[in-house]
Design a protein around this motif. Structure first.
Motif, mmCIF file in Angstrom:
data_model
loop_
_atom_site.group_PDB
_atom_site.id
_atom_site.type_symbol
_atom_site.label_atom_id
_atom_site.label_comp_id
_atom_site.label_asym_id
_atom_site.label_seq_id
_atom_site.Cartn_x
_atom_site.Cartn_y
_atom_site.Cartn_z
ATOM 1 N N ASN A 95 32.069 4.240 9.428
ATOM 2 C CA ASN A 95 30.699 3.813 9.242
ATOM 3 C C ASN A 95 30.349 3.416 10.490
ATOM 4 O O ASN A 95 29.133 2.453 10.407
ATOM 5 C CB ASN A 95 30.620 2.906 8.042
ATOM 6 N N GLN A 100 33.015 -3.300 9.723
ATOM 7 C CA GLN A 100 33.064 -2.018 10.362
ATOM 8 C C GLN A 100 34.215 -1.471 9.652
ATOM 9 O O GLN A 100 35.422 -2.003 9.764
ATOM 10 C CB GLN A 100 32.697 -1.803 11.797
ATOM 11 N N GLN A 142 32.129 4.223 -5.702
ATOM 12 C CA GLN A 142 30.952 4.172 -6.599
ATOM 13 C C GLN A 142 31.213 2.991 -7.607
ATOM 14 O O GLN A 142 32.626 2.922 -8.083
ATOM 15 C CB GLN A 142 30.906 5.631 -7.499
ATOM 16 N N ALA A 165 26.205 8.154 5.694
ATOM 17 C CA ALA A 165 25.983 7.837 4.345
ATOM 18 C C ALA A 165 26.722 6.658 3.716
ATOM 19 O O ALA A 165 26.616 6.055 2.563
ATOM 20 C CB ALA A 165 26.230 9.118 3.490
ATOM 21 N N LEU A 166 27.768 6.299 4.380
ATOM 22 C CA LEU A 166 28.591 5.099 4.037
ATOM 23 C C LEU A 166 27.738 3.785 4.298
ATOM 24 O O LEU A 166 27.274 3.364 5.434
ATOM 25 C CB LEU A 166 29.818 4.958 4.884
ATOM 26 N N THR A 167 27.505 3.106 3.129
ATOM 27 C CA THR A 167 26.797 2.014 3.119
ATOM 28 C C THR A 167 27.693 0.758 3.490
ATOM 29 O O THR A 167 28.864 0.847 3.539
ATOM 30 C CB THR A 167 26.170 1.810 1.543
ATOM 31 N N GLU A 168 26.880 -0.403 3.605
ATOM 32 C CA GLU A 168 27.796 -1.804 3.957
ATOM 33 C C GLU A 168 28.660 -1.856 2.709
ATOM 34 O O GLU A 168 28.399 -1.802 1.636
ATOM 35 C CB GLU A 168 26.800 -2.644 4.310
ATOM 36 N N SER A 203 31.979 -3.739 -4.025
ATOM 37 C CA SER A 203 31.141 -2.341 -4.206
ATOM 38 C C SER A 203 30.646 -1.952 -2.684
ATOM 39 O O SER A 203 30.643 -2.580 -1.516
ATOM 40 C CB SER A 203 30.007 -2.621 -5.123
ATOM 41 N N GLY A 204 30.098 -0.507 -2.710
ATOM 42 C CA GLY A 204 29.575 -0.294 -1.494
ATOM 43 C C GLY A 204 30.384 0.526 -0.865
ATOM 44 O O GLY A 204 31.446 0.867 -1.311
ATOM 45 N N GLY A 205 30.200 0.895 0.463
ATOM 46 C CA GLY A 205 31.192 1.719 1.204
ATOM 47 C C GLY A 205 31.188 3.173 0.783
ATOM 48 O O GLY A 205 30.576 3.692 0.097
#
Length: 259
Positions: free
Chosen positions: A257, A191, A86, A44-47, A81-83
């Motif tokens: 991630n 990463q 929020q 679920a961890l985004t870039e 943002s991301g990772g």
């Protein structure tokens, strides 16, 4: 910052709990040793999305504990943002920690390996908090990207920063440092490991979502030696070994991630 702490024999990390009880009683203190086999892959961890405006760089300062580049965070112009986070967190500053010799000096350790230095890019949650000071005391107030520096070869991205160190040799010296993009200091791959932690310097607030990049960047022996010419408080007190050792994990989950 308080003068009651530093990295010396009398005021170093082993003494911080005397004035900052969270150093002893806290449950999410940083840094930590990351044991990759014990971390958990989270799909679920985004870039990470780093949108940095070079014109927000303002100044370079010797704060008596490290050398730091400050950014204009009055508007949403340089953000992360991301990772694991929020919303958007604004870039406030970046600074470094390093050792007296090559091969140690990083704050985080990976599978028993320390690096020669560690870069910290400090962001704060301006979506939720009115000021950096308020965010720094909130559980989700800060997001810090940690980047390891490995002594290997010359890094041209560090050239301007290092060539400016002569101007901030002494504590409290500050110079203008404009038009700099910290994205140039990141490795090609973003990463990362992530966990809930704290500031690694007093007041050690447990307010940091840590994002520790897996891949290091390079620095030459000559380049890292320049950081060791900076002064904590004078020419007989050179700035080196300005890092905190790993703290207990206390059953915290460390996510990654990557597979």
């Amino acid at each position: 910052m308080s003068e009651s702490w530093g990295y010396g024999v009398d005021n170093g990390p082993v003494h911080w709990a005397d004035k900052f009880p969270v150093a002893k009683d806290g449950r999410r203190q940083s840094p930590i040793e990351i044991k990759n086999a014990e971390t958990k892959h989270d799909p679920a961890l985004t870039e990470l999305i780093l949108s940095y405006d070079p014109s927000t760089a303002k100044s370079l300062v010797n704060n008596g504990h490290s050398v730091q580049v400050d950014f204009d965070d009055s508007e949403e112009r340089s953000v992360l943002s991301g990772g694991p986070i929020q919303g958007k967190y604004r870039l406030r500053q970046f600074h470094l920690h390093w050792g007296a010799r090559d091969g140690h000096g990083s704050e985080h350790v990976v599978d028993g390996q320390a690096y020669s230095a560690e870069l910290h890019l400090v962001h704060w949650n301006a979506d939720k908090y009115e000021s950096f000071e308020l965010a720094a005391q909130a559980p989700d107030g800060l997001a810090v990207i940690g980047v390891f520096l490995q002594v290997a070869k010359h890094n041209p991205a560090l050239k301007r920063l290092i060539s400016s160190l002569d101007c901030v040799q002494e504590k409290c010296l500050r110079i203008e440092f404009n038009d700099f993009n910290p994205h140039t200091l990141l490795p090609p791959s973003l990463q990362f490991w992530t966990y809930l932690g704290s500031l690694t310097t007093p007041p050690l607030y447990e307010s940091v979502i840590w994002i520790v990049l897996k891949d290091p960047i390079h620095i030459s022996k000559e380049q890292i030696a320049r950081f060791r010419t900076l002064q904590f408080t004078g020419p007989d007190h050179l700035m080196k070994d300005n890092f905190r050792p790993p703290q207990p994990l206390n059953n915290r989950e460390v996510l990654r991630n990557f597979q």
